[in-house]
Design a protein around this motif. Structure first.
Motif, short mmCIF file in Angstrom:
data_model
loop_
_atom_site.label_atom_id
_atom_site.label_comp_id
_atom_site.label_asym_id
_atom_site.label_seq_id
_atom_site.Cartn_x
_atom_site.Cartn_y
_atom_site.Cartn_z
N ASP A 38 0.99 -1.28 -0.02
CA ASP A 38 0.16 0.00 -0.02
C ASP A 38 0.97 1.46 0.02
O ASP A 38 0.55 2.34 -0.83
CB ASP A 38 -0.88 -0.01 1.30
N GLY A 39 1.66 1.18 1.03
CA GLY A 39 2.59 2.52 1.11
C GLY A 39 3.55 2.73 -0.11
O GLY A 39 3.79 3.80 -0.67
N LEU A 40 4.37 1.56 -0.59
CA LEU A 40 5.34 1.58 -1.46
C LEU A 40 5.00 1.32 -3.00
O LEU A 40 5.64 1.70 -3.79
CB LEU A 40 6.74 1.20 -1.04
N ASN A 41 4.32 0.23 -2.97
CA ASN A 41 4.02 -0.49 -4.47
C ASN A 41 2.58 -0.44 -4.70
O ASN A 41 2.05 -1.69 -4.72
CB ASN A 41 4.82 -1.68 -4.39
N THR A 42 1.89 0.52 -4.61
CA THR A 42 0.40 0.58 -4.49
C THR A 42 -0.24 -0.20 -5.68
O THR A 42 0.21 -0.17 -6.88
CB THR A 42 -0.17 2.18 -4.49
N ASP A 54 5.29 11.66 -2.00
CA ASP A 54 6.65 12.07 -1.43
C ASP A 54 7.27 11.24 -0.40
O ASP A 54 8.20 11.04 -0.41
CB ASP A 54 6.39 13.56 -0.69
N VAL A 55 6.01 10.81 0.58
CA VAL A 55 6.61 9.90 1.65
C VAL A 55 7.55 8.69 1.03
O VAL A 55 8.59 7.99 1.32
CB VAL A 55 5.51 9.42 2.60
N SER A 56 6.68 8.10 0.01
CA SER A 56 6.88 6.87 -0.68
C SER A 56 8.44 7.22 -1.14
O SER A 56 9.46 6.30 -1.01
CB SER A 56 6.08 6.45 -1.58
N ASN A 57 8.87 8.11 -2.01
CA ASN A 57 9.95 8.35 -2.68
C ASN A 57 10.74 8.62 -1.60
O ASN A 57 12.21 7.99 -1.80
CB ASN A 57 9.91 9.70 -3.42
N ARG A 61 7.11 8.28 11.27
CA ARG A 61 7.54 7.91 12.45
C ARG A 61 9.18 7.73 12.06
O ARG A 61 10.17 7.94 12.60
CB ARG A 61 7.01 6.67 13.05
N LEU A 62 9.34 6.73 11.11
CA LEU A 62 10.79 6.28 10.60
C LEU A 62 11.56 7.42 10.23
O LEU A 62 12.55 7.77 10.53
CB LEU A 62 10.63 5.06 9.95
N LEU A 63 10.97 8.26 9.02
CA LEU A 63 11.54 9.18 8.55
C LEU A 63 11.99 10.39 9.67
O LEU A 63 12.91 10.99 9.41
CB LEU A 63 10.68 9.94 7.44
N SER A 64 11.33 10.49 10.78
CA SER A 64 11.63 11.51 11.70
C SER A 64 12.71 10.99 12.32
O SER A 64 13.43 11.83 13.02
CB SER A 64 10.52 11.50 12.75
N ILE A 65 13.42 9.94 12.21
CA ILE A 65 14.99 9.43 12.72
C ILE A 65 15.95 10.57 11.93
O ILE A 65 16.75 10.86 12.66
CB ILE A 65 15.10 8.09 12.41
N LEU A 66 15.50 10.81 10.88
CA LEU A 66 16.31 11.69 10.18
C LEU A 66 16.24 13.06 10.21
O LEU A 66 15.01 13.52 10.30
CB LEU A 66 16.38 11.15 8.58
N PRO A 67 17.33 14.24 10.12
CA PRO A 67 17.02 15.46 10.34
C PRO A 67 16.23 15.93 9.18
O PRO A 67 16.27 15.60 7.97
CB PRO A 67 18.37 15.97 10.18
N LYS A 68 15.56 17.14 9.30
CA LYS A 68 14.52 17.41 8.34
C LYS A 68 15.09 17.85 6.99
O LYS A 68 14.66 17.64 6.22
CB LYS A 68 13.82 18.76 9.06
N LYS A 69 16.21 18.44 7.15
CA LYS A 69 16.99 19.05 5.84
C LYS A 69 17.38 17.71 4.92
O LYS A 69 17.77 17.76 3.90
CB LYS A 69 17.98 19.85 6.11
N ARG A 76 7.78 17.56 -0.35
CA ARG A 76 7.49 19.04 -0.40
C ARG A 76 7.34 19.63 0.99
O ARG A 76 7.21 18.98 1.93
CB ARG A 76 6.17 19.35 -1.07
N PRO A 77 7.80 21.10 0.98
CA PRO A 77 7.89 21.72 2.12
C PRO A 77 6.82 21.54 3.16
O PRO A 77 7.10 21.58 4.33
CB PRO A 77 8.57 22.95 2.11
N GLU A 78 5.65 21.97 2.46
CA GLU A 78 4.47 21.88 3.27
C GLU A 78 4.06 20.60 3.88
O GLU A 78 3.43 20.60 5.15
CB GLU A 78 3.35 22.57 2.38
N TYR A 79 4.25 19.58 3.16
CA TYR A 79 3.94 18.19 3.96
C TYR A 79 5.07 18.05 5.09
O TYR A 79 4.70 17.28 6.07
CB TYR A 79 4.08 17.05 2.97
#
Lengths: 606, 476
Positions: B143-147, B382-385, B447-455, B461-464
């Motif tokens: 669902d998330g990555l190979n919909t 964007d999340v999936s990429n 939750r997993l992406l938040s392990i990494l710094p924002k930059k 996209r910045p708004e997401y």
């Protein structure tokens, strides 16, 4: 297809899949069209041995058997040329798929015979020549507004020359006479009657006055293509790559954004859903230059993988003949063929049934020469006709090498004839770096032409920037080897800066999102500015390193986030680019001041 | 037999050659290509076959159930004057058929509504509607990555001993359209059907699917075709075509959404190779015939949606890659036809991660049309990429660490390693009964992406980023 009555009817003696053998076809020539069996399926004579005529049949042959008749037509496989091509979708032998769908339902049933172009539709013919003019082949007699984007130029057919005795502005169907040329008709002595409809045999290239060297880039809006590996109008390119590496996305991006007047898109042995995508999205998408729907400049030829294999073999020729026709009107035409490997496989299948001696991997020995004749039909030309029109036909073919192995025959035979090689990389694709064009192995032999053009029209520094970018990327791959052995810490700050900048080039410049409204298309000016900004950061940072500023400070500069966002900025907002450039300068000078203070502080302490 | 059929039937006795699954019949006229034949043995046994080639009076016939017991003068061959057909009806649902399309569950015979040629006709590309309706399978890696979307063909590339059957069964059990408000239960559960075709798989594997369908009540919405490993291999060539003909009937005449599971396509291709070899055709790669691509395409391309029709056919073919090699002709050519692939990894499976979907080489080509605002969630693409990019970098860094030790990694790379490790455990790993909603899947991603710094999150996209970064972090 008009069926001649003078040639004798044949009788089928053998059926093996798409190949049918018949005898008794005296008078029929090689590459003539025939109708096969009680179902009158369309076929083409591809071999004559004694009384045995081998016919490749363009439809599924279930229900055909020995004893059934074969009806000759006396004509080679030809396409119909005239107004109505633009916006249409045809199968490999130019049957109108939209008409078949409307009349016969969602499945393609056998023996469906409708003329490719509508005989009922009236077109407004506007003459540009006048009675009494002497005209020769290729001369434009008048025009028809075929779509809001395309003005169809009606040309004098090959072999017809003389005085124009009649020409009239009128609403005409394809078969109505719009002009007469004295003394060239049949029987001899009668005037030749020109209609909007012409025919041309697909396997024969349309003649030109002469070929010209290409001198202008085909702008695709794809940064890695235009900046690093450009193709020119009238040039040839190939896109090989394993499945999932984005061949079709690249082809569709080119069909959408390339700055050609006419696009011919040949879906050869590929997926039905992909064609559906093109069919549904092109009427919605806008041409960036004219703002009109892309469909108004597009001709589609679709022979999907499950459609008969012999028609797949023909689809490439059908497509390129239509493309040549528009080129002869003086247009920039681009043809995308997706995928030439499926075409080659169709040849292999027919060749196998003919029991020919196989070449490499079962492909026929003439694979290379067939591919060459196809790509050689591309080019920048001086059209026939007295006004000296220039037309170009660019050909971009995708190749689907089995297992992604580029040493296979189709890729190798293609590389011998094309000038641009966009090598798609599985590894990049799996990181979702698209377009997954490998910058180390791809090449373009048109770089000098485009450098000269862009140096004059875009910016003097075009060539230098491209070289610098490629140099940095090349250096990165060497450094990566090193890092794999000794770790990143072992690199000098200069080298680590190169790694960082290479990453910026990859992520902020080469990576391009086809599904993002702005990022999907980048004009050449913006491509230049983007790369210029990254390289400016690089030179400034190099300078800063030399003055003793720490690398990590440079890497952490907030302006880098601004640089990353630039690709999403519409072209109109030029001031944003300037702002970012001054931010780079400011950021660095602030760092420098701090550094100087620290140094003086240290000195005072010491 | 109707009168018309009676007229076209031709009986012959003379057989010239018998070799492999093929035989050559002589002395017959008026036979057409692709015609169905019946071979009557002295025992009263009737075998069926198909005409592969005709020259003058010699006819090459491929016998589905094998040529055992056929001699030059002990059988009678009957040419039926038509191609191979299958009987279809609404009552197929809930029934099991053998590789010849005969009832095989001991139940009453089927009363057909129609007889259809199993080869079908190619769908006109103009008639296709683009697949863009998100199917929620409840499995994060899909669902998330190979919909998966309705009308797609998305194969599972597996290897011997990997849990592809369990994954396919889980998809069949959990798959549903995300209720977007307008179309909640309106289409009803009865508008959904599963067509299952087994080709040369073991009794246990087939039984697993059937009992799984029975256990979950899916059987009454399922049509099952079974050709087991011990059944005649040549029969396998017809099985997927029968299954898809049934599916087309259910989808485009009865307006159902049909999920077709074909397993195992490698066995199918081997049957094709067997016939090709018996005909002494010039072999392509690894002995498979040069037309394998075209042949597979005539199966896979029968997935899709049609304009103006309510139903759809979504295909999940399963194939085992010999030696886990995806460049083997069967997975390779499949990948060129299907709209992506899910690849199972032995390494992940051995690490205890299940379902062991290796996301890096996996792909769903139709993903982008099925996700985003109004379909799943605005940030989905964007999340999936970003997850892909981060996971790839984490894997690279990990390889580096194996050679040089953790110490050689930059601080950023260390975060990426942590990310990829937790990704396997929290995102990929999920229980067989665990049905995750798409929101849940995306939130695990954040939750997993938040392990990494924002930059580092350049693909978002910045708004997401502002809206979702660190979402779901409380809770760990």
């Amino acid at each position: 297809m008009t069926e001649g009555t003078t040639k004798s009817e044949g009788v089928i003696t053998r059926v093996a899949g798409p190949l049918v053998v018949a005898n008794g076809l005296a008078g029929t020539k090689i590459f003539d069209m025939v109708r096969v069996g009680l179902l009158r399926l369309l076929g083409e004579v591809i071999e004559i041995r004694g009384a045995n005529y081998s016919i490749q049949v363009y439809e599924e042959t279930e229900g055909i058997g020995p004893g059934q008749p074969v009806y000759p037509s006396g004509e080679p496989l030809s396409v119909e040329l005239g107004p109505g091509l633009i916006g249409a979708i045809f199968d490999g032998i130019q049957r109108p798929l939209d008409v078949i769908n409307a009349r016969m339902g969602p499945y393609i049933v056998k023996g469906a015979g409708y003329p490719p172009l509508s005989r009922d539709k009236k077109w407004h013919f506007q003459p540009t020549a006048k009675e009494g003019d002497r005209v020769a082949p290729g001369d434009v007699l008048g025009t028809v507004r075929e779509s809001p984007l395309v003005e169809h130029r009606v040309m004098v057919p090959l072999g017809v020359e003389g005085e124009l005795t009649y020409i009239e502005e009128k609403e005409a169907t394809l078969e109505e006479v719009i002009a007469r040329i004295a003394g060239r008709g049949e029987p001899a002595g009668l005037p030749y009657e020109v209609t909007l409809l012409q025919r041309w045999p697909v396997r024969q290239p349309r003649p030109t006055h002469k070929k010209l060297p290409p001198d202008e880039p085909l702008v695709t809006g794809q940064r890695i293509l235009d900046t690093l590996f450009p193709v020119v109008k009238g040039g040839t390119a190939c896109v090989p790559g394993p499945f999932g590496s984005g061949k079709t996305v690249i082809q569709q991006q080119l069909a959408k954004w390339a700055d050609a007047d006419i696009i011919v898109y040949v879906g050869c042995g590929e997926r039905g859903n992909e064609m559906a995508d093109v069919l549904l999205s092109f009427p919605e998408l806008k041409d960036p230059r004219s703002g009109r729907p892309l469909m108004e400049r597009t001709v589609l030829v679709a022979n999907t993988s499950n459609m008969p294999v012999a028609a797949r073999e023909a689809s490439i020729f059908t497509g390129i003949t239509i493309a040549e026709y528009y080129r002869d009107m003086g247009y920039h035409v681009a043809l995308m063929a997706d995928s030439t490997s499926r075409w080659a496989e169709a040849m292999r299948e027919i060749s196998g049934r003919l029991e020919e001696m196989p070449g490499e991997e079962g492909f026929p020995p003439y694979l290379g020469s067939r591919l060459a004749t196809f790509y050689e039909r591309a080019g920048s030309i001086l059209c026939l006709g007295s006004e000296g029109r220039k037309g170009t036909l660019s050909v971009i073919g995708s190749v689907s090498p089995p297992g992604g192995d580029l040493s296979e025959p189709v890729t190798q035979a293609t590389l011998r004839v094309v000038k641009v090689f966009w090598s798609l990389d599985d590894r990049l694709a799996s990181q979702r770096h698209f377009p997954a064009v490998n910058w180390l192995t791809s090449y373009s032999l048109y770089q000098p032409v485009v450098d000269e053009y862009a140096g004059k029209r875009i910016a003097a520094g075009w060539r230098e920037n491209r070289r610098e970018a490629l140099r940095i990327l090349q250096r990165e791959s060497e450094l990566e080897e090193l890092v794999r052995l000794v770790g990143i810490e072992a690199l000098s700050p200069e080298d680590r800066l190169i790694m960082e900048v290479a990453r910026m080039i990859r992520e902020d410049f080469l990576h391009q999102n086809a599904y993002h409204e702005v990022d999907t298309y980048t004009p050449m000016e913006k491509q230049y500015s983007l790369l210029e900004v990254v390289l400016r950061f690089y030179t400034q940072a190099q300078e800063a390193l030399r003055r003793g500023i720490e690398l990590d400070r440079l890497i952490d500069l907030p302006v880098r986030e601004e640089i990353a966002k630039l690709r999403y900025i519409p072209v109109a907002q030029k001031e944003v680019f300037q702002r970012v450039v001054s931010q780079i300068d400011e950021g660095l000078s602030i760092l420098e001041q701090r550094n100087r203070k620290q140094e003086t502080g240290n000195r005072e302490q010491g | 037999m109707t009168f018309r059929e009676y007229l076209t039937v031709k009986d012959v006795f003379g057989i010239k050659d018998v070799f492999g699954p093929l035989m050559i019949v002589e002395g017959v006229e008026g036979v057409t290509y692709g015609e169905l034949t019946e071979v009557r043995l002295p025992t009263g046994d009737i075998r069926r076959g198909r005409v592969l080639e005709i020259s003058d009076s010699a006819v090459l016939v491929q016998v589905f159930e094998g040529t055992l017991g056929i001699g030059r003068d002990n059988v009678r061959v009957r040419f039926l004057g038509k191609g191979q057909e299958i009987q279809v009806s609404r009552d197929m649902l809930g029934r099991v058929f053998d590789g010849e399309g005969r009832v095989a569950d001991g139940g009453p015979p089927l009363i057909p509504e129609k007889r259809l040629n199993i080869n079908g006709s190619p769908i006109n590309p103009c008639a296709r509607d683009y697949p863009n309706e998100f199917i929620q399978t409840g499995i994060s890696t899909i669902d998330g990555l190979n919909t998966l979307v309705r009308g797609q063909k998305l194969p599972i590339f597996s290897g011997a001993g990997l849990p592809h059957a369990r994954l396919a069964a889980q998809i069949a059990r959990q798959a549903r359209l995300l209720s977007t408000g307008q179309e909640q239960v309106s289409s009803g559960t009865d508008a959904f059907a599963v067509v299952f075709a087994a080709m040369g798989i073991t009794f246990e594997e087939a039984d697993y699917f059937i009992s799984e369908f029975r256990r979950t009540g899916a059987m009454e919405r399922a049509v099952v075709f079974v050709n087991l490993a011990e059944d005649p291999p040549i029969e396998r060539l017809a099985v997927p075509r029968m299954a898809l003909t049934a599916a087309e009937y259910l989808a485009f005449e009865l307006d159902m959404h049909v999920l077709v599971i074909l397993t195992d396509m490698t066995n199918y291709s081997e049957a094709l190779r067997e016939v090709s070899a018996a005909r002494r055709e010039v072999p392509g790669r690894r002995g498979y015939p040069g037309y394998l691509y075209t042949d597979l395409a005539t199966i896979y391309e029968r997935a899709g949606r049609l304009k103006g029709k309510k139903g759809s056919i979504t295909q999940i073919p399963i194939l085992t890659m010999p030696e886990d090699d995806k460049t083997h002709p069967v997975p390779d050519l499949t990948g060129y036809i299907t709209e992506g692939q899910l690849i199972l990894s032995r390494t992940l499976y051995n690490q205890g991660v299940s379902p062991p979907v290796d996301i890096l080489p996996s792909l769903s080509r139709l993903k982008d049309k099925g996700i985003g605002r109004g379909k799943t969630r605005e940030d989905h693409a964007d999340v999936s990429n970003q997850l892909y990019a981060a996971y790839a970098r984490g894997k690279n860094a990990k390889e580096l660490a194996v050679i040089l030790g953790e110490g050689a990694l930059s601080p950023a790379d260390r975060l990426y390693v942590e990310f990829s490790e937790r990704f396997d455990k929290e995102f990929v790993q999920q229980g067989e009964g665990e049905n995750r909603g798409i929101e849940e899947t995306l939130d695990i991603g954040w939750r997993l992406l938040s392990i990494l710094p924002k930059k580092e999150l350049k693909r978002v996209r910045p708004e997401y980023l502002d809206k979702y970064y660190k979402r779901g972090v409380e809770g760990i």
